[in-house]
Design a protein around this motif. Structure first.
Motif, mmCIF file in Angstrom:
data_model
loop_
_atom_site.group_PDB
_atom_site.id
_atom_site.type_symbol
_atom_site.label_atom_id
_atom_site.label_comp_id
_atom_site.label_asym_id
_atom_site.label_seq_id
_atom_site.Cartn_x
_atom_site.Cartn_y
_atom_site.Cartn_z
ATOM 1 N N LEU A 69 131.864 57.793 -37.120
ATOM 2 C CA LEU A 69 131.047 56.708 -36.841
ATOM 3 C C LEU A 69 131.585 55.241 -37.701
ATOM 4 C CD1 LEU A 69 127.504 58.170 -37.360
ATOM 5 C CD2 LEU A 69 128.526 57.446 -35.370
ATOM 6 N N LYS A 70 132.554 55.648 -38.381
ATOM 7 C CA LYS A 70 133.160 54.518 -39.220
ATOM 8 C C LYS A 70 133.938 53.392 -37.885
ATOM 9 C CE LYS A 70 137.316 57.181 -39.835
ATOM 10 N NZ LYS A 70 138.205 57.680 -40.846
ATOM 11 N N TYR A 71 134.407 54.157 -36.825
ATOM 12 C CA TYR A 71 135.037 53.435 -35.717
ATOM 13 C C TYR A 71 133.940 52.441 -34.997
ATOM 14 C CZ TYR A 71 138.559 57.194 -36.345
ATOM 15 O OH TYR A 71 139.167 58.229 -36.856
ATOM 16 N N MET A 72 132.777 52.473 -35.422
ATOM 17 C CA MET A 72 132.016 51.353 -34.760
ATOM 18 C C MET A 72 132.023 50.145 -35.381
ATOM 19 S SD MET A 72 128.301 53.417 -34.445
ATOM 20 C CE MET A 72 127.559 52.373 -34.129
ATOM 21 N N SER A 91 125.643 47.057 -46.443
ATOM 22 C CA SER A 91 125.472 46.927 -45.055
ATOM 23 C C SER A 91 125.733 48.261 -44.438
ATOM 24 C CB SER A 91 126.272 45.811 -44.373
ATOM 25 O OG SER A 91 127.520 46.293 -44.483
ATOM 26 N N THR A 92 126.795 48.804 -44.999
ATOM 27 C CA THR A 92 126.910 50.313 -44.558
ATOM 28 C C THR A 92 125.916 51.287 -44.749
ATOM 29 O OG1 THR A 92 129.336 49.895 -44.898
ATOM 30 C CG2 THR A 92 128.748 52.233 -44.670
ATOM 31 N N GLU A 93 125.302 51.214 -46.107
ATOM 32 C CA GLU A 93 124.142 51.899 -46.321
ATOM 33 C C GLU A 93 123.132 51.795 -45.399
ATOM 34 O OE1 GLU A 93 122.925 53.888 -48.817
ATOM 35 O OE2 GLU A 93 124.619 54.106 -50.339
ATOM 36 N N ALA A 94 122.764 50.491 -44.916
ATOM 37 C CA ALA A 94 121.534 50.206 -43.787
ATOM 38 C C ALA A 94 121.993 50.650 -42.540
ATOM 39 C CB ALA A 94 121.428 48.644 -43.867
ATOM 40 N N ALA A 95 123.365 50.628 -42.293
ATOM 41 C CA ALA A 95 123.734 51.146 -40.844
ATOM 42 C C ALA A 95 123.689 52.772 -40.782
ATOM 43 C CB ALA A 95 125.296 50.736 -40.497
ATOM 44 N N ALA A 96 123.852 53.391 -41.855
ATOM 45 C CA ALA A 96 123.772 54.923 -41.985
ATOM 46 C C ALA A 96 122.345 55.138 -41.751
ATOM 47 C CB ALA A 96 124.408 55.492 -43.284
ATOM 48 N N LYS A 97 121.355 54.655 -42.467
ATOM 49 C CA LYS A 97 119.819 55.060 -42.390
ATOM 50 C C LYS A 97 119.522 54.683 -40.789
ATOM 51 C CE LYS A 97 118.988 53.635 -46.989
ATOM 52 N NZ LYS A 97 118.292 52.597 -47.915
ATOM 53 N N TYR A 98 120.095 53.447 -40.327
ATOM 54 C CA TYR A 98 119.581 53.178 -38.921
ATOM 55 C C TYR A 98 120.176 54.311 -37.866
ATOM 56 C CZ TYR A 98 118.856 50.252 -34.831
ATOM 57 O OH TYR A 98 118.144 49.703 -33.494
ATOM 58 N N LEU A 99 121.435 54.678 -38.222
ATOM 59 C CA LEU A 99 121.982 55.563 -37.345
ATOM 60 C C LEU A 99 121.393 56.946 -37.574
ATOM 61 C CD1 LEU A 99 125.795 54.642 -37.917
ATOM 62 C CD2 LEU A 99 124.755 54.364 -35.793
ATOM 63 N N HIS A 103 126.267 59.658 -28.354
ATOM 64 C CA HIS A 103 126.617 58.735 -27.292
ATOM 65 C C HIS A 103 125.174 57.840 -27.327
ATOM 66 C CE1 HIS A 103 130.200 60.526 -25.103
ATOM 67 N NE2 HIS A 103 130.527 60.266 -26.273
ATOM 68 N N LEU A 104 124.458 58.483 -26.937
ATOM 69 C CA LEU A 104 122.898 57.564 -26.982
ATOM 70 C C LEU A 104 122.713 56.843 -28.336
ATOM 71 C CD1 LEU A 104 120.581 60.191 -24.800
ATOM 72 C CD2 LEU A 104 122.037 58.183 -24.076
ATOM 73 N N VAL A 105 122.951 57.589 -29.442
ATOM 74 C CA VAL A 105 122.897 56.728 -30.473
ATOM 75 C C VAL A 105 123.640 55.606 -30.691
ATOM 76 C CG1 VAL A 105 123.040 56.888 -33.097
ATOM 77 C CG2 VAL A 105 122.136 58.823 -31.889
ATOM 78 N N ILE A 106 124.992 55.748 -30.446
ATOM 79 C CA ILE A 106 125.796 54.528 -30.301
ATOM 80 C C ILE A 106 125.632 53.343 -29.510
ATOM 81 C CG2 ILE A 106 128.362 54.024 -29.895
ATOM 82 C CD1 ILE A 106 128.811 56.617 -30.909
ATOM 83 N N ALA A 107 125.135 53.874 -28.138
ATOM 84 C CA ALA A 107 124.509 53.011 -27.256
ATOM 85 C C ALA A 107 123.244 52.014 -27.719
ATOM 86 C CB ALA A 107 124.099 53.512 -25.849
ATOM 87 N N CYS A 136 122.543 48.012 -28.065
ATOM 88 C CA CYS A 136 121.834 47.392 -27.373
ATOM 89 C C CYS A 136 120.360 47.472 -27.542
ATOM 90 C CB CYS A 136 121.762 47.577 -25.913
ATOM 91 S SG CYS A 136 121.331 49.102 -25.427
ATOM 92 N N GLY A 137 119.946 48.305 -28.584
ATOM 93 C CA GLY A 137 118.541 48.495 -28.852
ATOM 94 C C GLY A 137 117.875 49.884 -28.221
ATOM 95 N N PRO A 138 117.144 50.357 -29.199
ATOM 96 C CA PRO A 138 116.384 51.692 -28.220
ATOM 97 C C PRO A 138 115.489 51.506 -27.204
ATOM 98 C CG PRO A 138 116.201 51.748 -30.802
ATOM 99 C CD PRO A 138 116.770 50.614 -30.333
#
Length: 544
Positions: A170-173, A221-229, A240-244, A248-250
């Motif tokens: 997920l770091k590649y995001m 910000s990475t901590e926040a991104a990890a929680k969101y993911l 794939h759906l998570v990354i999408a 663009c938002g759920p």
């Protein structure tokens, strides 16, 4: 969220290119320690088609979405690291082996993607191929910069992703989101390495105020991104759906699922996603590819000219970057990019609410030994009565008299340019450039002609920028078929400057108004801008 993950198996035959390949599926649960080689995802059939893991294969739309990513790369790779701290060492397209000047056979890409130990499905199709071509052929300089920055940011990302038991891929995001630029700011208002909108950042607990914006803090910000993911995976159970959904938002992903009859597979809802998101997962896959196979494409990291090994200091009182810079001899620009979360060069720390300061590791002992001097330096100037002096917002207004006696130069905007870059190249303020050309919100377009006023007699010198590549302009390299045109009197008065670690001709020239990097090269008979070394004495012209 994820002490356990789903393991999926798909039987795929790539007609005419690969033998039938067994690469994942059953519904059993598995732990994080599951052998990743057995969990590889690679769902491929024909070049323009993707096996969806069910009963049929369908064709993707014939569209090249890589141009969107190209524009994003051009606009976001613009941090201080890129402008000043990197010495571009571009491998000319003409010097590449013929085999790397065009896309490789599909079988090569497929085989390499299969060999990546990825828990996230690295599918392959024509859209993925377009993005791989973008990274490995069309945007090589930007990729080299990101490879260098990855040496600094990826260990931070991996440690946090591992903490939340998330796939490290997920770091590649962050490459797709911000090109690894912590100050990246989108037109929609998203900010930072992980491109959080204001509301989302606040919702995830990030501090955003006049002094601090933790959307730009690499760790928080990475901590926040990890929680969101993590939350998104709890909703969809499919990466794939998570990354999408991150892109663009759920809400948009849920609409696409409904419009496709309830399908919960990215490639089946592909048609119903926003256009940018349709390219997001393929861009992610291509980023994973190029980060793992950079050497095979003769892509080497453009390493920063400063030590990226850092240490973190806990600060319990107000502190200005200029205090740290003056006492510890660390460039303010470097402090800004090691601590991008501080918006005004001020750390608003108190005994009750401390903040962190990141500095080069080799300066840690100096800070400890000189801490009292750091906080005392010009204390009354920066914090009179121990209060923060809010820097007044500066608006510059210019009259025709401001340009009297200056040379008028026209510059044609090229791909990859922005107002900040152009202002730096011509040694003018961005506010001046906006005023002269009636530029609003820093919006310029390729092909637009900009007028720039430069010191008298230096018009011919600055006109050279119209014929230079972006890498040459950033690094200070002069085209070989050009002659440095300058009004510098090499026998005239000068001052002596001692080169310090992290210096380059560009940063040195900025310290002396009216002096360009080309002036310094001529005064010191320098033919190679990369030949500087710490301790070297340079003559700086004082009559430029």
């Amino acid at each position: 969220m994820m002490g356990k993950w789903k393991k999926i198996t798909i039987l795929v035959a790539f007609a005419g290119l690969l033998p039938a390949t067994l690469v994942a599926k059953d519904d059993s649960k598995t732990s994080r320690d599951y052998d990743l080689k057995k969990a590889k995802f690679i769902a491929v059939t024909k070049l323009d088609t993707v096996d969806n893991g069910y009963d049929k294969t369908y064709t993707l739309p014939n569209e090249d979405l890589s141009e969107l990513e190209a524009q994003k790369l051009d606009s976001m790779v613009n941090s201080w690291y890129v402008q000043n701290a990197f010495e571009f060492d571009s491998l000319s397209y003409n010097t590449l082996p013929d085999s790397l000047k065009k896309a490789l056979p599909d079988s090569v890409y497929i085989s390499r993607l299969q060999d990546i130990n990825s828990y996230i499905d690295l599918s392959y199709n024509n859209t993925v191929k377009n993005f791989i071509t973008l990274y490995t052929i069309k945007r090589r300089d930007q990729v080299k910069v990101m490879l260098g920055l990855a040496n600094y940011y990826f260990p931070i990302f991996e440690q946090i992703l591992d903490k939340y038991n998330l796939p490290l891929e997920l770091k590649y995001m962050a490459i797709i989101e911000s090109a690894l630029n912590p100050r990246a700011f989108s037109r929609a208002g998203a900010c930072g390495l992980w491109q959080f909108m204001y509301g989302t950042g606040k919702m995830l607990g990030l501090e955003i105020n006049s002094y601090v914006d933790e959307r730009r803090d690499p760790v928080k910000s990475t901590e926040a991104a990890a929680k969101y993911l993590q939350d998104l995976y709890n909703i969809y159970g499919d990466w794939h759906l998570v990354i999408a959904a991150y892109n663009c938002g759920p809400g948009n992903v849920n609409k696409a699922i409904r419009r496709s009859g309830g399908a919960r597979n990215y490639w089946k809802i592909y048609y119903h996603l926003p256009r940018e998101t349709r390219g997001y997962v393929p861009a992610f896959i291509a980023a994973a590819y190029v980060m793992n196979y950079a050497k095979e494409h003769h892509l080497s990291p453009t390493e920063p000219s400063f030590d990226i090994v850092t240490d973190t200091i806990q600060v319990h009182n107000y502190l200005n970057f200029q205090q740290v810079s003056a006492v510890l001899n660390i460039p303010v620009e470097e402090l800004r990019d090691l601590n991008p979360q501080y918006r005004r060069d001020i750390i608003p720390a108190t005994a009750k609410k401390p903040y962190t300061l990141k500095i080069p590791a080799n300066k840690t002992s100096d800070f400890i030994d000189k801490e009292s001097f750091v906080f005392a330096y010009n204390r009354d100037k920066f914090f009179p009565n121990n209060k923060i002096v809010v820097p007044s917002r500066h608006y510059s207004y210019f009259t025709p008299g401001d340009v009297a006696g200056k040379d008028k130069v026209y510059y044609t905007v090229k791909r990859g340019d922005n107002v900040g870059f152009i202002a730096e190249w011509f040694h003018v303020r961005a506010s001046e450039l906006r005023y002269w050309n009636n530029i609003h919100r820093n919006l310029i377009r390729v092909g637009q002609k900009l007028v720039v006023y430069v010191p008298k007699g230096k018009g011919a010198h600055y006109k050279q920028y119209n014929s230079m590549t972006l890498a040459q302009k950033q690094s200070g390299k002069v085209p070989q078929n050009k002659t440095i045109t300058s009004t510098v009197d090499v026998s005239g008065p000068y001052t002596i400057y001692t080169v310090r670690r992290g210096d380059n001709l560009w940063t040195i020239a900025r310290k002396f108004p009216g002096v360009s990097n080309f002036d310094i090269m001529k005064m010191n008979n320098i033919s190679n801008a990369k030949s500087l070394r710490p301790g070297q004495k340079l003559k700086i012209p004082s009559n430029a």
